[in-house]
Each structure stands twice: as structure tokens, then as C-alpha cells.
Design a protein around this motif. Structure first.
Motif, PDB file in Angstrom:
ATOM      1  N   ILE A 274       3.869  10.592  -3.122  1.00 35.15           N
ATOM      2  CA  ILE A 274       4.294   9.273  -3.580  1.00 35.15           C
ATOM      3  C   ILE A 274       4.176   8.309  -2.402  1.00 35.15           C
ATOM      4  N   PHE A 275       3.574   7.150  -2.630  1.00 28.89           N
ATOM      5  CA  PHE A 275       3.279   6.225  -1.529  1.00 28.89           C
ATOM      6  C   PHE A 275       3.743   4.822  -1.916  1.00 28.89           C
ATOM      7  N   ILE A 276       4.479   4.158  -1.008  1.00 28.27           N
ATOM      8  CA  ILE A 276       4.971   2.800  -1.242  1.00 28.27           C
ATOM      9  C   ILE A 276       4.475   1.893  -0.125  1.00 28.27           C
ATOM     10  N   THR A 277       3.950   0.739  -0.505  1.00 26.23           N
ATOM     11  CA  THR A 277       3.572  -0.297   0.444  1.00 26.23           C
ATOM     12  C   THR A 277       4.286  -1.590   0.072  1.00 26.23           C
ATOM     13  N   LYS A 278       4.850  -2.252   1.063  1.00 26.10           N
ATOM     14  CA  LYS A 278       5.453  -3.573   0.854  1.00 26.10           C
ATOM     15  C   LYS A 278       4.497  -4.629   1.401  1.00 26.10           C
ATOM     16  N   ILE A 279       4.138  -5.617   0.569  1.00 27.32           N
ATOM     17  CA  ILE A 279       3.288  -6.718   1.013  1.00 27.32           C
ATOM     18  C   ILE A 279       4.061  -8.027   0.920  1.00 27.32           C
ATOM     19  N   ASP A 280       3.653  -9.015   1.729  1.00 21.22           N
ATOM     20  CA  ASP A 280       4.288 -10.326   1.648  1.00 21.22           C
ATOM     21  C   ASP A 280       3.596 -11.174   0.585  1.00 21.22           C
ATOM     22  N   GLN A 281       3.924 -12.441   0.513  1.00 17.24           N
ATOM     23  CA  GLN A 281       3.394 -13.298  -0.543  1.00 17.24           C
ATOM     24  C   GLN A 281       1.929 -13.659  -0.351  1.00 17.24           C
ATOM     25  N   SER A 282       1.366 -13.267   0.793  1.00 16.66           N
ATOM     26  CA  SER A 282      -0.069 -13.464   1.029  1.00 16.66           C
ATOM     27  C   SER A 282      -0.838 -12.153   0.938  1.00 16.66           C
ATOM     28  N   ALA A 283      -0.196 -11.095   0.426  1.00 15.51           N
ATOM     29  CA  ALA A 283      -0.792  -9.767   0.258  1.00 15.51           C
ATOM     30  C   ALA A 283      -1.045  -9.067   1.587  1.00 15.51           C
ATOM     31  N   ILE A 284      -0.283  -9.410   2.618  1.00 12.97           N
ATOM     32  CA  ILE A 284      -0.389  -8.733   3.915  1.00 12.97           C
ATOM     33  C   ILE A 284       0.658  -7.622   3.972  1.00 12.97           C
ATOM     34  N   PRO A 285       0.244  -6.367   4.254  1.00 16.23           N
ATOM     35  CA  PRO A 285       1.210  -5.255   4.304  1.00 16.23           C
ATOM     36  C   PRO A 285       2.240  -5.432   5.407  1.00 16.23           C
ATOM     37  N   GLU A 286       3.510  -5.118   5.089  1.00 14.69           N
ATOM     38  CA  GLU A 286       4.591  -5.180   6.066  1.00 14.69           C
ATOM     39  C   GLU A 286       5.025  -3.792   6.508  1.00 14.69           C
ATOM     40  N   TRP A 287       5.086  -2.841   5.585  1.00 16.40           N
ATOM     41  CA  TRP A 287       5.393  -1.455   5.925  1.00 16.40           C
ATOM     42  C   TRP A 287       4.877  -0.543   4.817  1.00 16.40           C
ATOM     43  N   SER A 288       4.752   0.743   5.142  1.00 15.28           N
ATOM     44  CA  SER A 288       4.314   1.746   4.175  1.00 15.28           C
ATOM     45  C   SER A 288       5.114   3.024   4.370  1.00 15.28           C
ATOM     46  N   VAL A 289       5.357   3.728   3.282  1.00  8.12           N
ATOM     47  CA  VAL A 289       6.130   4.967   3.307  1.00  8.12           C
ATOM     48  C   VAL A 289       5.441   5.994   2.426  1.00  8.12           C
ATOM     49  N   SER A 290       5.308   7.216   2.919  1.00 16.46           N
ATOM     50  CA  SER A 290       4.793   8.333   2.134  1.00 16.46           C
ATOM     51  C   SER A 290       5.931   9.302   1.865  1.00 16.46           C
ATOM     52  N   LEU A 291       6.184   9.603   0.597  1.00 16.47           N
ATOM     53  CA  LEU A 291       7.252  10.512   0.195  1.00 16.47           C
ATOM     54  C   LEU A 291       6.611  11.765  -0.390  1.00 16.47           C
ATOM     55  N   GLY A 292       6.833  12.900   0.226  1.00 13.83           N
ATOM     56  CA  GLY A 292       6.261  14.118  -0.318  1.00 13.83           C
ATOM     57  C   GLY A 292       6.143  15.202   0.724  1.00 13.83           C
ATOM     58  N   SER A 293       5.531  16.288   0.344  1.00  8.84           N
ATOM     59  CA  SER A 293       5.362  17.438   1.227  1.00  8.84           C
ATOM     60  C   SER A 293       3.880  17.666   1.479  1.00  8.84           C
ATOM     61  N   GLU A 294       3.591  18.519   2.411  1.00  8.07           N
ATOM     62  CA  GLU A 294       2.199  18.820   2.746  1.00  8.07           C
ATOM     63  C   GLU A 294       1.511  19.626   1.659  1.00  8.07           C
ATOM     64  N   GLU A 295       2.259  20.531   1.010  1.00  8.80           N
ATOM     65  CA  GLU A 295       1.619  21.499   0.119  1.00  8.80           C
ATOM     66  C   GLU A 295       1.671  21.125  -1.353  1.00  8.80           C
ATOM     67  N   GLU A 296       2.751  20.482  -1.791  1.00 11.73           N
ATOM     68  CA  GLU A 296       2.991  20.316  -3.219  1.00 11.73           C
ATOM     69  C   GLU A 296       2.376  19.017  -3.755  1.00 11.73           C
TER      70      GLU A 296
END
Length: 422
Positions: free
Chosen positions: A357-379
Motif C-alpha cells: 500500500i503506497f500513499i503520496t501527499k501532493i500540494d495544490q500544484s501537484a508537487i509531492p510532499e511526502w510518501s509512505v509505503s505500508l507493507g511487508s517484503e514478502e506478502e
């Protein structure tokens, strides 16, 4: 239940790693109960697809439960802390849940697709009360496969369901099968409108509708299409984002407008009407496959009022590439509390074929501010939907794979930067 897996929350911006142990059937506890990861499910597999907030601060979690070739709608009512209030199973033996929306009367409508015979997926709508009890339902569709995407409640108490179909009364070519758009309309009693023009598309095209919006006396339809349009070279079969309007009878107006790059495939996955705090307009999240084969997120925004001219409508039309990752779009949600912009939920496809599961936060100009990956290596894990709470925290619904090849619905409550802690 059996199985133990170790999770990692990868904070791409800060390069931090937080390890969390979790066992199916129990809750992951944190020093601050404001943040958690909780699993929901029974025997078999439970897939999380959508989340709807309730007036009491809790949530309705929508998904599917699958066991022994039987698939039904799985609905969980949880508190703000993620504790189960009740669980409900709805539908028949082959329902796949797709969408849940609140209705004008204080109840909810659930959309699923239902296997109604060989090569015949149909639409199912179920109206429910907040406690999950069923009010009524309907199964509707063409003689061929109708892959429903979303349901939109409208001001007369009725509903519009959108998706793609392998049937078209006028234009579908059985010798060159593709997909055309459908938009079905129902009244408040779930009776289909017999005068509504339900299908749209041309022979040989690959078209799909992702979401309908009611605007004044007409409806805007957002989706994608491979049809020829201005600036697209002859013979180019790439799929591009499109939007157009239909009148009160469902007839498509001649105002089809396209977004995206000419030589890339971009398929619409999620569309929202942005709140006034973000300037209004419509935000479209899609999955983009470039001419080189890279797969990533694509985000577009058009202003209101829409005039159906790309030059006049477009506010941004951008690909979101994060460290060369392969990202498939899932959902978009506005953020107005902690930092104004949008949350983009996707699935990160790893080299092994598994997903996080992957989340990216962008500002009002579509510029990424941060990203987070939720999950495991195998599953293999995947996102369902995302939303921002009134205090800036983030809720994410999805599905995680655990031991013994089981899959469970998962709910995360994260801080405003996607972490399980401050």
C-alpha cells in the motif's frame, strides 16, 4: 486464527523504518491509541475496498468476504478507535463489493458486481440503514459483462452507476470485442429509468466511466477512452483520460474533452469534486503507462465551471514518479487541515510481483510532499480507500496478506504525514 507477519512502514521522505508485529484477529497496540493498524475478518479472505465516515465519529468499512468459491459483501461498523460494533454479510454467492455512499435520507447505498450467469456480470445496488440492515436491493445490467465502478446519489433521491461494458445495443462489435461505457440511472426505489440512454462508445474502442457528478441540470461523466481525438495521430490506440456531460435523458453531449500525453496510456481510477477550500474543480487520479513501459500515478485537475475545453479547463496534468517505483492508482482524497492538497493512494508493485500500500501527499500544484509505503517484503497487500479526518489524521482501508495465504481487511489510523506515531 493462524499466522504472524512483520510489517514495515517506510517513510520515504525521512528514510525512517518502523517495524510493527501483528497477528490476525488481534489489534496492534501503540503507546498513543490515536494511531493503530487493525485487522478484520473471518475464515477465508476479506478484501477491503471502501470506507465511509459516520456522524458518531465511527466508520463503515466495505469489502468482500470469500470462502470456498463463495463471495459476499462484507460490511463492518467500527468506532473511531477501530473497535468492531457489528459485522454484516450481504448479497449472494458471487458479489464483489465496489463502492458505498451516504444517501440524502441518512442511509447508505452499496454497489457490487454480481455474477448473473456465464459471461454476465451485472450491477447490484443494496440500500442499507446505518446499522447495516438491508432496506431493498436490485440487480440490473446488460446480457454481457458490466464492470461497475461507482454509484453516485443524485438530488431526486436516485442513483447513477458508471462503469464499462462488453455490450452496446448499437455499436458493440462481437468480432472485435472491446469495452464501452455504461451509465445506468435508478430512482429512489431502485427502479431503472427506462428512458435513460445507458450506453456510450464506438466499435473497437476501449472506454470506461469512473464517476458521475450531478451539476445543475446535467451530469458530468469522467473516465477514459481510446477513441480518436484532435492531436492524436491516425492509428494511435492509446487510452486517454476523458470527460463529457450527459443531459437529463442520458444522451451524451458532443463536448468530449481529453487529458494526458498522446503516446502514453492513462486510465482513470478515482475522481473527486474538490472542496471549496481547495478551489473546487474536479481531481482525476489515474494509472499511467508510458511509451517506455513505466507505470506510475497520473493526477489531473480541471476548474469549475467546466467549459469542456482542455486549454481553458486544465489546472494541472502531471505524472507523479517516486524514485522509479511502479505505482498503480487506487484513490484520491482532499486534505485541508494539516496541509492543503491531496492524498494519492496506490499500490506499489515490487519486482517479485507482490504489492505494498503506497500513499503520496501532493500540494495544490501537484508537487509531492511526502510518501509512505505500508507493507511487508514478502506478502501481497493493496489499498482500498483513503481519507483525511477533521484533526488532520489519515484513515486508510485496504487488504493485507497474512500466513497460510489468507487475506484480511485492514484499517490504518495514521498521523498527518502517514506515520503510526508522532
Amino acid at each position: 486464527m493462524k499466522g504472524m507477519k512483520f510489517w514495515s512502514v517506510v517513510l520515504c521522505v525521512l528514510g525512517m523504518l518502523v517495524a510493527v508485529a501483528c497477528e490476525t484477529g488481534s489489534n496492534t497496540e501503540f503507546p498513543d491509541a490515536s494511531y493503530f493498524m487493525k485487522l478484520y475478518g473471518r475464515d477465508g479472505n476479506q478484501i477491503g475496498v471502501d470506507i465511509e465516515p459516520l456522524n458518531d465519529g465511527g466508520f463503515l468499512l466495505l469489502g468482500s468476504t470469500q470462502q470456498n468459491n463463495d463471495s459476499r459483501i462484507f460490511l463492518v461498523n467500527v468506532s473511531a478507535e477501530g473497535s468492531v460494533i457489528n459485522e454484516t454479510t450481504l448479497g449472494g454467492f458471487s458479489d464483489q463489493a465496489r463502492d458505498i455512499e451516504s444517501t440524502l435520507d441518512g442511509n447508505f447505498v452499496i454497489l457490487s458486481v454480481f455474477q448473473n450467469g456465464v459471461e454476465n456480470l451485472d450491477v447490484k445496488l443494496i440500500r442499507i440503514r446505518p446499522d447495516g440492515t438491508k432496506i431493498d436491493s436490485v440487480i440490473y445490467g446488460s446480457p454481457n459483462n458490466d464492470n461497475a465502478r461507482t454509484v453516485t446519489p443524485i438530488s431526486d433521491g436516485g442513483f447513477i452507476v458508471t462503469g464499462e461494458t462488453q455490450f452496446d445495443e448499437a455499436d458493440f462489435d462481437p468480432d472485435a470485442p472491446a469495452f464501452n461505457i455504461f451509465h445506468y440511472r435508478f430512482d429512489g426505489n431502485l427502479v431503472a429509468d427506462p428512458n435513460w440512454d445507458e450506453y456510450y462508445g464506438e466499435r473497437g474502442e476501449n472506454d470506461g466511466a469512473t464517476k458521475a457528478f450531478e451539476v445543475g441540470g446535467s451530469y458530468y461523466i469522467f473516465g477514459h477512452s481510446s477513441r480518436p481525438h484532435g492531436g492524436k495521430p491516425s492509428g494511435n490506440t492509446k487510452i486517454h483520460l476523458q470527460y463529457y456531460s450527459v443531459g437529463i435523458g442520458g444522451d451524451a453531449d458532443e463536448n468530449i474533452t481529453f487529458l494526458g500525453e498522446v503516446n502514453d496510456d492513462t486510465r482513470s481510477v478515482s475522481v473527486i469534486n474538490a472542496p471549496t477550500d481547495l478551489g473546487g474543480g474536479f481531481v482525476i487520479l489515474g494509472t499511467k503507462t508510458t511509451s517506455s513501459g513505466a507505470v506510475t500515478l497520473h493526477i489531473s485537475k480541471i476548474r469549475e465551471p467546466v467549459v469542456f475545453d482542455r486549454t481553458a479547463d486544465e489546472l494541472f496534468d502531471e505524472s507523479i514518479s517516486i524514485e522509479g517505483r511502479t505505482l498503480e492508482a487506487v484513490a484520491v482524497a482532499p486534505t485541508t487541515v494539516s496541509s492543503r492538497g491531496y492524498l494519492l493512494l496506490g499500490n506499489e508493485v515490487r519486482s517479485t510481483g507482490s504489492r505494498n500500500i503506497f500513499i503520496t501527499k501532493i500540494d495544490q500544484s501537484a508537487i509531492p510532499e511526502w510518501s509512505v509505503s505500508l507493507g511487508s517484503e514478502e506478502e501481497d497487500d493493496q489499498g482500498g480507500n483513503v481519507l483525511e479526518l477533521s484533526d488532520g489524521r489519515i484513515m486508510v482501508l485496504g487488504t493485507v496478506e497474512i500466513g497460510d495465504n489468507q487475506r484480511k481487511m485492514v484499517l490504518f489510523k495514521l498521523n498527518s504525514e502517514g506515520r503510526l506515531q508522532e
